[in-house]
Scaffold this motif. Structure first.
Motif, mmCIF file in Angstrom:
data_model
loop_
_atom_site.group_PDB
_atom_site.id
_atom_site.type_symbol
_atom_site.label_atom_id
_atom_site.label_comp_id
_atom_site.label_asym_id
_atom_site.label_seq_id
_atom_site.Cartn_x
_atom_site.Cartn_y
_atom_site.Cartn_z
ATOM 1 N N LEU A 70 35.479 31.316 42.572
ATOM 2 C CA LEU A 70 36.725 31.794 41.963
ATOM 3 C C LEU A 70 37.044 31.100 40.644
ATOM 4 C CD1 LEU A 70 39.051 32.190 45.088
ATOM 5 C CD2 LEU A 70 37.884 33.985 43.784
ATOM 6 N N GLY A 126 46.849 34.054 43.729
ATOM 7 C CA GLY A 126 46.949 35.363 43.089
ATOM 8 C C GLY A 126 48.292 36.008 43.354
ATOM 9 N N ASP A 144 38.125 33.523 37.987
ATOM 10 C CA ASP A 144 39.480 34.058 38.087
ATOM 11 C C ASP A 144 40.462 33.166 37.342
ATOM 12 O OD1 ASP A 144 37.951 35.297 40.257
ATOM 13 O OD2 ASP A 144 39.868 36.060 40.982
ATOM 14 N N SER A 145 40.334 31.852 37.540
ATOM 15 C CA SER A 145 41.228 30.914 36.863
ATOM 16 C C SER A 145 41.036 30.956 35.353
ATOM 17 C CB SER A 145 40.980 29.498 37.376
ATOM 18 O OG SER A 145 41.417 29.357 38.706
ATOM 19 N N SER A 200 45.476 42.721 41.439
ATOM 20 C CA SER A 200 44.625 41.856 40.616
ATOM 21 C C SER A 200 45.413 41.487 39.361
ATOM 22 C CB SER A 200 43.331 42.576 40.224
ATOM 23 O OG SER A 200 42.528 42.842 41.355
ATOM 24 N N VAL A 217 34.025 38.782 38.436
ATOM 25 C CA VAL A 217 33.807 37.705 37.478
ATOM 26 C C VAL A 217 32.405 37.123 37.655
ATOM 27 C CG1 VAL A 217 36.254 37.123 37.284
ATOM 28 C CG2 VAL A 217 34.855 36.005 39.033
ATOM 29 N N TRP A 224 42.827 33.513 43.715
ATOM 30 C CA TRP A 224 42.038 34.747 43.778
ATOM 31 C C TRP A 224 42.893 35.830 43.144
ATOM 32 C CZ3 TRP A 224 41.321 38.224 48.656
ATOM 33 C CH2 TRP A 224 40.354 39.205 48.397
ATOM 34 N N ALA A 225 42.582 36.175 41.915
ATOM 35 C CA ALA A 225 43.452 37.058 41.143
ATOM 36 C C ALA A 225 42.745 38.295 40.625
ATOM 37 C CB ALA A 225 44.059 36.288 39.966
ATOM 38 N N ASP A 226 41.480 38.476 41.002
ATOM 39 C CA ASP A 226 40.711 39.662 40.626
ATOM 40 C C ASP A 226 40.045 40.213 41.875
ATOM 41 O OD1 ASP A 226 39.147 41.650 39.533
ATOM 42 O OD2 ASP A 226 37.632 40.260 38.759
ATOM 43 N N CYS A 235 36.408 41.331 42.358
ATOM 44 C CA CYS A 235 35.377 40.294 42.546
ATOM 45 C C CYS A 235 34.229 40.469 41.564
ATOM 46 C CB CYS A 235 34.862 40.299 43.978
ATOM 47 S SG CYS A 235 36.128 39.928 45.211
ATOM 48 N N VAL A 279 45.236 39.440 37.084
ATOM 49 C CA VAL A 279 44.568 39.159 35.810
ATOM 50 C C VAL A 279 44.641 40.384 34.904
ATOM 51 C CG1 VAL A 279 42.986 37.400 36.673
ATOM 52 C CG2 VAL A 279 42.315 39.806 36.765
#
Length: 295
Positions: A238, A146, A241-242, A216, A179, A172-174, A177, A218
């Motif tokens: 995760l 992320g 996230d991807s 985040s 998603v 881990w880009a959100d 949490c 995203v």
């Protein structure tokens, strides 16, 4: 079909993991766990400093070839270049680039956006050393994945020359949490859980907005970024996230390649020395990224 080794790894993870309810103890336990990961002893591991940030340099590629700027995982509250040196070295070798990995500041002592600031500062220092942006790849795993995306967004916003590519492993880009795979993949993921990630996010954010585009990414505008490679396992919470990164980067017109590896767990590349799929993923990443490095 996943290798038999994977079942053994999953069983070992389910037998006991690192608990970050006590951050200091969790950090020590993670370092002890990572200490068991082998590192190529034929390489040189040199400690130094760039832009005031401690860094580890690894001669994983020819001198003068460029640089891989690697951002380690650890939920922004743990991890170190010492613990991740084996993985960093193998990714650098796959890319054919020397590695430069910062020990960016960790939360809660240094909350958001300290990690982003450190990553940008080290990238600028690499440019100042005379390394062309076209010969740099930014890569990272988990929180470092992320952070890789957030760093690219920040570099673009600052009008800085962008690297050849970005590589994210199980990012881990959100930090909200939110998603769907946080729940739908919970039973399959042996190493992460939503409650633990939310704890790391709270420490990193220190009351700041979890939806901030540099926390985040995203949620950031992903237009104008260099080509992105995202590798994630299908047995990860995760995964979502991807998928979001790929969707939003693609919608913005950014070249993105998403690879979902069946049955793989969080950052399975770390087990390259025993897990065939780990080595295969590293080789695949090397092929993608080497093709994007400028002359």
């Amino acid at each position: 079909m996943a290798s038999e080794v994977l079942a053994e790894l999953v069983a070992a993870m389910r037998a006991g993991g690192v608990d970050f309810s006590d951050i200091q103890k969790g950090r020590a336990d993670l370092e002890a766990l990572l200490a068991g990961m082998p590192a190529d002893e034929g390489l040189a591991y040199e400690r130094g400093e760039l832009a005031g940030v401690p860094v580890l340099r690894i001669n994983s590629g020819p001198s003068g070839a460029g640089a891989m700027l690697y951002l380690h995982g650890g939920a922004y509250i743990a991890g170190s270049t010492q613990g991740y040196r084996g993985l960093i070295a193998e990714i650098g070798k796959a890319l054919g680039l020397p590695a430069v990995a910062p020990d960016y500041r960790l939360a809660p002592e240094a909350p958001f956006p300290a990690a982003v600031e450190d990553a940008v500062a080290v990238y600028q220092a690499l440019l100042d050393e005379g390394i062309p942006a076209s010969r740099i790849v930014i890569a990272g795993d988990s929180a470092g994945g992320g952070l890789t995306l957030a760093t690219l967004v920040k570099l673009r916003a600052e009008g800085m020359p962008l690297p050849a590519a970005g590589f994210m492993i199980s990012p881990w880009a959100d930090l909200t949490c939110s998603v769907a795979t946080m729940e739908s993949k919970a039973a399959e993921d042996p190493s992460l859980d939503r409650a633990g990630l939310l704890g790391g996010a709270a420490a990193y954010l220190a009351g700041q907005d979890p939806a901030h585009p540099l926390a985040s990414p995203v949620n950031a505008d992903l237009a104008g970024l260099p080509p992105l490679l995202v590798q994630v396992g299908s047995a990860e919470i995760l995964l979502g996230d991807s998928m979001l990164i790929a969707e939003r980067a693609g919608h913005a017109g950014t070249h993105v390649q998403l690879e979902v590896w069946p049955d793989m767990i969080h950052v399975w590349h770390s087990f390259h020395f025993m897990l065939p799929e780990g080595r295969q993923a590293l080789d695949a990443a090397g092929t993608f990224l080497r093709a994007r490095l400028g002359a």
